[in-house]
Enzyme design. Structure first.
Site, PDB file in Angstrom:
ATOM      1  CG  ASP A 328     -43.052   9.397  -9.869  1.00 46.57           C
ATOM      2  OD1 ASP A 328     -42.791   8.186  -9.901  1.00 46.57           O
ATOM      3  OD2 ASP A 328     -43.444  10.044 -10.865  1.00 46.57           O
ATOM      4  CD  GLU A 382     -39.512   6.195  -9.673  1.00 47.61           C
ATOM      5  OE1 GLU A 382     -40.047   5.181 -10.142  1.00 47.61           O
ATOM      6  OE2 GLU A 382     -39.779   7.342 -10.070  1.00 47.61           O
TER       7      GLU A 382
END
Length: 672
Positions: A328, A382
């Site tokens: 993330d 990401e």
């Protein structure tokens, strides 16, 4: 100096930054040597979770913590009525490590405890940094560590690693909201009720969100407090192991969201002020706080932080048999300004000295470690800045991620649906936006993820149908908005996966057009779970169009999984007809034809194709998928040409409006 790295040879525009790219590669190699200091590999180094934290040995319990700024630490809990006492005082060792040894009978499975930490200017209760089990008192809302030492160890039934499969077809899921009841779902419920759905749908990879413990449920798991602890909201570590084991038995990989980009500010539950210094794991001064996320930023330049994070990777892969991670917030890690308010229109912005070089080193080491533990593991970034080499191999000058999330694709679909009249859509622009990527990397395409379903935004199905989704989804109803929306929804999802740069992702419920947004319990909605769940019954109801969309997604996913290697091929455009709004391209041995015209169907429409005969294997217009059944699925199609032995021949087709057709090319046998 001629380029020596494959990354630069692949992209000559990077030649001006050769020294910088090589320098980053050398920095990662130097840091690895510095960390190892006698260890054979990163795998041997990343064993912090086996040393720190609470462990039961042949000699009793041993509890260790790294807290260099602390002046004293006590173990408090149910064993001593939560009071400091010399009997449970830690001893300070070298390098800021504290240690406490206890007899085996002192602690028991299920006991609650915390650390009472003192420093020069204060004191506070803390949860161990390497704690593996945390529970919350439902009345006081206080979090405590819990001894997790079951009498019997979990027995893995499916111990073989999932082999390196075809393209990852990812089902993004949140266990807590995977139940239809207005509550927090559990690992066991997910295992019993949702795993079979995912398997039937044809997805081969499950991405679990919010696995690491987080104090606020509504953070979607992205404000982590306890990195080695399974979120107790969903069940026990044993329950998660059972889920992963059963998924493996079904032939599906399980990856989890890994949040190493920042940490929750909470001090009592997290690492925010563990030893009183405030910067033990984090930066000092202005770099400590993430200005957009209200969280804390790790200092990747500290070896102890690298030890903590790399050990965290090995922990989830070794103890829970995770097959990889979606990292993330990688953009936030790469840049000193976290990539905020940057358009990244120049290569200079990747090499201008405003990058976090320590974070770049960490990401390379993290990916190298993953492959040492499991060569078939997958790592996903990401990342939205377009950082060159992000998903290129480390020896080539990259950071070693297997895939980059194609985050621009959902934004493209939103802008197109919201800002451009359907009759003005340009098929060439659509194909370019979906298939454009860096040569050296593989990407994961998706029309929408959990981000687009959050309250305040709209899913694609909601943008297309709006409030009619509540009143006109019965199969017997007639509604122009619904018929248009369903037709485009199927086309959008099919063209997104068919043009993918390597893999595909879907968020749970979107496969059947789940009608509502996601809104976790909070004060603003009176702590309601109404919108933090999935209404599976809609997809199961044969009288509703949701079932038709579910049927289409299942057929689409299984078609791709059986017929195409997304990570080994690229789409080959053969027709972009802006007048008729017809787009055609090959992917491996399949021919995809899309008619985005909202009103005009094409009769006897000729498409240049490879010679052979063609069989229709998927039509978005089939009645079982909620279409009108305008195309005969039993017909065989033969290419033709005006002269013998031509390499390009023509295929004459009927292509209805707002329809997608997939043909399989069957080479004709040569006649001698």
């Amino acid at each position: 100096m001629p380029p020596t790295l494959k990354l630069i040879n692949t992209d000559p525009l990077l030649e001006n930054y050769q020294l910088k790219i090589e320098g980053r590669k050398i920095a990662a190699e130097q840091k690895e040597r510095e960390l190892l200091q006698g260890s054979d590999s990163l795998t041997d180094f990343a064993n912090g979770y086996l040393f720190f934290g609470l462990h039961l040995t042949d000699y009793g319990w041993i509890l260790r913590e790294w807290a260099p700024h602390a002046t004293q630490i006590y173990l408090v809990g149910e064993l001593n009525n939560w009071q400091d006492s010399d009997e449970f005082a830690f001893t300070r060792k070298e390098h800021g490590v504290w240690e406490l040894a206890l007899a085996a009978e002192v602690l028991h499975h299920g006991d609650l405890y915390r650390l009472s930490v003192y420093w020069e200017s204060g004191h506070g209760h803390r949860l161990p940094a390497y704690v593996t089990r945390v529970v919350q008192d439902l009345e006081t809302l206080v979090f405590s560590a819990q001894v997790w030492q079951p009498k019997t160890n979990f027995i893995w039934r499916n111990t073989g690693r999932i082999s390196k499969q075809k393209s990852p077809l990812i089902y993004e899921a949140h266990v807590g909201m995977a139940t239809e009841e207005e509550k927090v779902g559990s690992f066991n419920e997910f295992r019993h009720n949702v795993l079979p759905r995912i398997r039937k749908a044809g997805y081969n990879t499950i991405q679990l969100m919010a696995v690491q413990e987080h104090p606020y449920y509504g953070s979607f798991g992205y404000h982590v407090s306890n990195y080695f602890a399974v979120s107790s909201r969903f069940g026990t570590p044993t329950d998660l192991k059972a889920l992963i084991d059963e998924a493996h038995g079904m032939g599906m990989r399980v990856i989890i969201d890994l949040v190493h980009s920042h940490s929750v500010k909470n001090e009592n539950e997290g690492l925010g002020n563990f030893d009183g210094s405030g910067h033990q794991y984090f930066h000092e001064g202005a770099r400590r706080n993430h200005q957009a996320w209200d969280s804390l930023c790790f200092d990747y330049g500290k070896n102890e932080v690298l030890h903590f994070l790399l050990s965290n990777i090995k922990y989830w892969m070794s103890e829970f048999h995770c097959d990889g991670f979606r990292f993330d917030g990688v953009t936030s890690m790469l840049y000193l300004n976290h990539g905020l308010n940057c358009d990244f229109i120049s290569y200079d912005m990747y090499f201008d000295g405003k990058q976090d070089e320590d974070a770049i080193v960490y990401l390379a080491l993290a990916n190298k470690l993953m492959k040492q533990i499991n060569p078939n593991s997958i790592s996903i970034a990401e990342e939205m800045s377009g950082y060159p080499g992000l998903a290129a191999p480390i020896p080539d000058g990259g950071l070693g991620f297997d895939y980059r999330l194609a985050m621009g694709i959902p934004d493209y679909w939103i802008k197109l649906i919201k800002d451009v009249k359907e009759e003005d859509w340009r098929v060439g622009d659509i194909f370019f936006a979906l298939s454009n990527k860096r040569v050296e990397e593989k990407t994961i395409s998706y029309a929408e993820s959990h981000d687009q379903a959050l309250v305040g935004d709209k899913t694609i199905i909601f943008r297309l149908i709006d409030k009619a989704i509540y009143w006109n989804m019965h199969k017997g109803s007639q509604c122009i908005e619904v018929e248009r929306g369903i037709a485009l929804y199927k086309m959008i999802r099919l063209i997104t996966i068919a043009s993918s740069g390597g893999a595909y992702l879907n968020f749970m419920g979107n496969e059947f057009g789940h009608p509502e947004w996601i809104d976790f319990p909070r004060q603003g909605n009176n702590w309601s779970y109404k919108y933090a769940r999935r209404q599976w019954s809609l997809a199961d109801n044969k009288e509703l169009r949701f079932e038709s969309l579910n049927n289409f997604d299942q057929a689409m996913i299984q078609l791709i999984d059986n017929k195409i290697e997304l990570n080994k091929s690229l789409p080959e455009s053969i027709l972009q007809d802006e007048t008729h709004k017809v787009l055609a391209f090959y992917r491996d041995n399949l021919l995809f034809v899309f008619n985005f015209n909202p009103t005009v169907s094409c009769f006897d429409y000729e498409i240049p194709v490879r010679p052979g005969k063609y069989k229709l294997i998927l039509s978005s217009d089939a009645e079982v998928f909620g279409g009108f059944g305008r195309v005969d699925a039993s017909q065989l199609y033969y290419s033709k040409t005006s002269f013998p032995m031509a390499k390009i021949q023509m295929l004459s087709l009927y292509v209805p409006s707002r329809c997608a057709l997939v043909f399989e090319s069957i080479p004709s046998k040569r006649v001698i």
